[in-house]
Every structure is written in structure tokens, then in C-alpha cells.
Scaffold this active site. Structure first.
Site, PDB file in Angstrom:
ATOM      1  N   ASN A   1       8.958  93.939  56.084  1.00 34.92           N
ATOM      2  CA  ASN A   1       8.571  95.126  55.317  1.00 34.92           C
ATOM      3  C   ASN A   1       9.632  96.215  55.263  1.00 34.92           C
ATOM      4  OD1 ASN A   1       6.224  93.671  55.200  1.00 34.92           O
ATOM      5  ND2 ASN A   1       4.942  95.229  56.136  1.00 34.92           N
TER       6      ASN A   1
ATOM      7  N   ASP B   1      10.990  83.677  50.300  1.00 32.85           N
ATOM      8  CA  ASP B   1       9.865  82.781  50.056  1.00 32.85           C
ATOM      9  C   ASP B   1       9.121  83.233  48.806  1.00 32.85           C
ATOM     10  OD1 ASP B   1       9.235  85.087  51.772  1.00 32.85           O
ATOM     11  OD2 ASP B   1       7.183  84.349  51.689  1.00 32.85           O
TER      12      ASP B   1
ATOM     13  N   ASN C   1       6.658  92.166  50.075  1.00 32.25           N
ATOM     14  CA  ASN C   1       6.978  93.413  50.769  1.00 32.25           C
ATOM     15  C   ASN C   1       8.457  93.575  51.088  1.00 32.25           C
ATOM     16  OD1 ASN C   1       4.379  94.482  50.710  1.00 32.25           O
ATOM     17  ND2 ASN C   1       3.779  93.372  52.555  1.00 32.25           N
TER      18      ASN C   1
ATOM     19  N   HIS D   1       7.411  82.493  55.765  1.00 31.58           N
ATOM     20  CA  HIS D   1       8.029  83.764  55.390  1.00 31.58           C
ATOM     21  C   HIS D   1       9.521  83.791  55.717  1.00 31.58           C
ATOM     22  CE1 HIS D   1       6.678  87.274  53.430  1.00 31.58           C
ATOM     23  NE2 HIS D   1       6.349  88.046  54.443  1.00 31.58           N
TER      24      HIS D   1
END
Length: 196
Positions: A68, A93, A114, A20
Site C-alpha cells: 500500500n 499481480d 493499492n 501479491h
């Protein structure tokens, strides 16, 4: 003309090597290339650096709000310095590309990412550039969270680093607004060695 380069990831050493954080890996490489160091900017909840280029002022931004809530930092800096979405590039990513591939595009949906979802919401627009680094897909939807929050094996990390290297080689084209040419360099897949 790009005025803000954003790398997405999660802050903290426990996340540093996870899939991530590919956007953070890219932004670190950009900072090294441009000879600057990212420093804490509390008002934007981010690490940031300002660079003077031939094309003008350029900001580098690594949100420290966790993935997020990435939009808070991006929109905060963009609104403060009056940077339009079209002048923003976000590196992140991408599950739908294999490790070693990268794609540059402008606009489109967040596709369930997100970090992009929050940037869309906070900017009020999806019309910014995305630099997508492939991390592969675990094959099952319910395995995605564990997949992105774990480090890739060495061969996949190397493939991602090669894609980052290609994008860094294309950085002069990106900053000079030669996007088609930048795409040619970034989208080129490395040639596989032929077996004897």
C-alpha cells in the site's frame, strides 16, 4: 527508454510465495538475468540494484514498504535520479487475468490495485509502463484480500512462472524500447497440448 524496473510485493518470508508478490518474482528473475543482486537502499526503503546496459543506467527496485505504500520508494528513487514516469516499468499481480497470461501497457487507471494507487499518488502521474501478471480472481469481491495474500496452487504458480519466463525472453526488446515487439512475446499465450 526504461530506466527503472519495479517489482511490487510485500516484504518478509510469510509473503514470499503469495500471489501479491508476483512482481517480486519477476524482479528477482530480471536480476538473475542481468547478473546483479538487490541490496538494501535505506534512503528509498527498498532493495535495489544499478546496472549499466548498452542503453545506459538501469535501476531495479523492490519496495520494502508493504504494497500500500509502494509509491514512496518508487517516487523517491525516480525523483532523486530524475527519472520520468514514461521511463518506469512496474510489474505487479493482476486479478483480471488468469494465471499464465501477462500484459504490457502504458498508462491507465490503478483498477483498485493499492500498490499502483500509491505510485499514482506519489509520482503525480499514471503515465508509466505496467507489466501485469495474471493471478486469477476468487470470484467474489470480499474474498480478494485472502486470495492475493495466499500462495497459488502448484499448477497456477507454474503458469505464472511461464509468463515470467516469456517476459524475461522479451527483456532485450523492453530495454531497447521495442515495446511492440516486446508485447508480441509477452502477450503470446503458450500453446495447449492437443488431446489425442
Amino acid at each position: 527508454m526504461l530506466k527503472l524496473l519495479v517489482g511490487l510485493g510485500n516484504p518478509g518470508p510469510q509473503y514470499a510465495g503469495t500471489r501479491h508478490n508476483a512482481g517480486f518474482w519477476w524482479l528477482d528473475a530480471v536480476a538473475r538475468k542481468l547478473g546483479v543482486q538487490l541490496v538494501a537502499e535505506r534512503r528509498f526503503s527498498a532493495l535495489a540494484a544499478r546496472v549499466n546496459t548498452e542503453e545506459g543506467a538501469l535501476w531495479l527496485l523492490a519496495p520494502q514498504t508493504f504494497m500500500n505504500l509502494s509509491g514512496r520508494a518508487v517516487a523517491g528513487l525516480a525523483h532523486f535520479y530524475k527519472i520520468t514516469p514514461q521511463d518506469i516499468l512496474v510489474a505487479h499481480d493482476e486479478l483480471d487475468l488468469p494465471p499464465g497470461q501477462a500484459r504490457l501497457k502504458r498508462g491507465g487507471s490503478h483498477a483498485g490495485h493499492n500498490g499502483l494507487r500509491d505510485i499514482h499518488a506519489q509520482l503525480g502521474s499514471s503515465d508509466y509502463w505496467r507489466l501485469r501478471f495474471g493471478i486469477g480472481h476468487p470470484g467474489q469481491r470480499d474474498a480478494v484480500v485472502g486470495w492475493v495474500l495466499h500462495a497459488p496452487p502448484a499448477d497456477e504458480r507454474i503458469a505464472i512462472e511461464h509468463a515470467i519466463d516469456r517476459s524475461i525472453a522479451a527483456l532485450p526488446d523492453l530495454l531497447a524500447d521495442r515495446m511492440e515487439r516486446a508485447m508480441q512475446g509477452i502477450h503470446t499465450k503458450p500453446a495447449r497440448a492437443k488431446k489425442e
